[in-house]
Design a protein around this motif. Sequence first.
Motif, PDB file in Angstrom:
ATOM      1  N   VAL A 168       0.844  -1.204   0.000  1.00 42.26           N
ATOM      2  CA  VAL A 168       0.000   0.000   0.000  1.00 42.26           C
ATOM      3  C   VAL A 168       0.876   1.249   0.000  1.00 42.26           C
ATOM      4  N   GLU A 169       1.962   1.239   0.768  1.00 42.29           N
ATOM      5  CA  GLU A 169       2.852   2.393   0.796  1.00 42.29           C
ATOM      6  C   GLU A 169       3.538   2.610  -0.549  1.00 42.29           C
ATOM      7  N   LEU A 170       3.916   1.534  -1.204  1.00 36.33           N
ATOM      8  CA  LEU A 170       4.531   1.654  -2.531  1.00 36.33           C
ATOM      9  C   LEU A 170       3.547   2.252  -3.534  1.00 36.33           C
ATOM     10  N   VAL A 171       2.322   1.751  -3.539  1.00 38.17           N
ATOM     11  CA  VAL A 171       1.308   2.254  -4.469  1.00 38.17           C
ATOM     12  C   VAL A 171       0.980   3.723  -4.172  1.00 38.17           C
ATOM     13  N   LEU A 172       0.830   4.061  -2.892  1.00 37.75           N
ATOM     14  CA  LEU A 172       0.537   5.457  -2.534  1.00 37.75           C
ATOM     15  C   LEU A 172       1.694   6.388  -2.900  1.00 37.75           C
ATOM     16  N   TYR A 211      10.793   8.082  -8.476  1.00 39.32           N
ATOM     17  CA  TYR A 211      10.754   8.813  -7.213  1.00 39.32           C
ATOM     18  C   TYR A 211       9.559   8.382  -6.358  1.00 39.32           C
ATOM     19  N   GLY A 212       8.481   7.964  -6.999  1.00 37.49           N
ATOM     20  CA  GLY A 212       7.346   7.421  -6.257  1.00 37.49           C
ATOM     21  C   GLY A 212       7.697   6.119  -5.562  1.00 37.49           C
ATOM     22  N   CYS A 213       8.459   5.270  -6.246  1.00 39.83           N
ATOM     23  CA  CYS A 213       8.940   4.028  -5.616  1.00 39.83           C
ATOM     24  C   CYS A 213       9.842   4.346  -4.428  1.00 39.83           C
ATOM     25  N   ILE A 214      10.718   5.310  -4.607  1.00 36.41           N
ATOM     26  CA  ILE A 214      11.597   5.716  -3.509  1.00 36.41           C
ATOM     27  C   ILE A 214      10.773   6.239  -2.338  1.00 36.41           C
ATOM     28  N   THR A 215       9.743   7.013  -2.622  1.00 35.66           N
ATOM     29  CA  THR A 215       8.886   7.554  -1.575  1.00 35.66           C
ATOM     30  C   THR A 215       8.169   6.445  -0.818  1.00 35.66           C
ATOM     31  N   GLY A 216       7.546   5.521  -1.556  1.00 31.51           N
ATOM     32  CA  GLY A 216       6.805   4.445  -0.906  1.00 31.51           C
ATOM     33  C   GLY A 216       7.689   3.518  -0.103  1.00 31.51           C
ATOM     34  N   LEU A 217       8.837   3.150  -0.657  1.00 26.08           N
ATOM     35  CA  LEU A 217       9.742   2.260   0.065  1.00 26.08           C
ATOM     36  C   LEU A 217      10.378   2.959   1.261  1.00 26.08           C
TER      37      LEU A 217
END
Length: 90
Positions: free
Chosen positions: A34-38, A69-75
């Motif tokens: 969920v964090e990765l998708v968000l 950058y979204g992947c970096i944010t979620g992870l």
Amino acid sequence: MDLLVFVPLAIAVVTGLTQLAKGVGLEPKLAPLVELVLGIAFVTGGVLRGAVLIPSTTPGDPLFWAVLYGCITGLSAAGLYTDRKTAVGA
């Protein structure tokens, strides 16, 4: 908004939304997904709306960099909560 300002704010929002979802009934093992998708949704949405700027010196498609950058944010959001939980000992 600059990417270096947006990403840390997005990490905090993603972490908070995931904890809220877990409080409502989300399985804890699904939280990293969920964090990765968000994270991907927040950064990509910000770039597509023009609210977040990818530096013009970055080669390639801005959408690629937004997803990265979204992947970096979620992870980062997933790791931030896990590291805090481990440090506290909960």
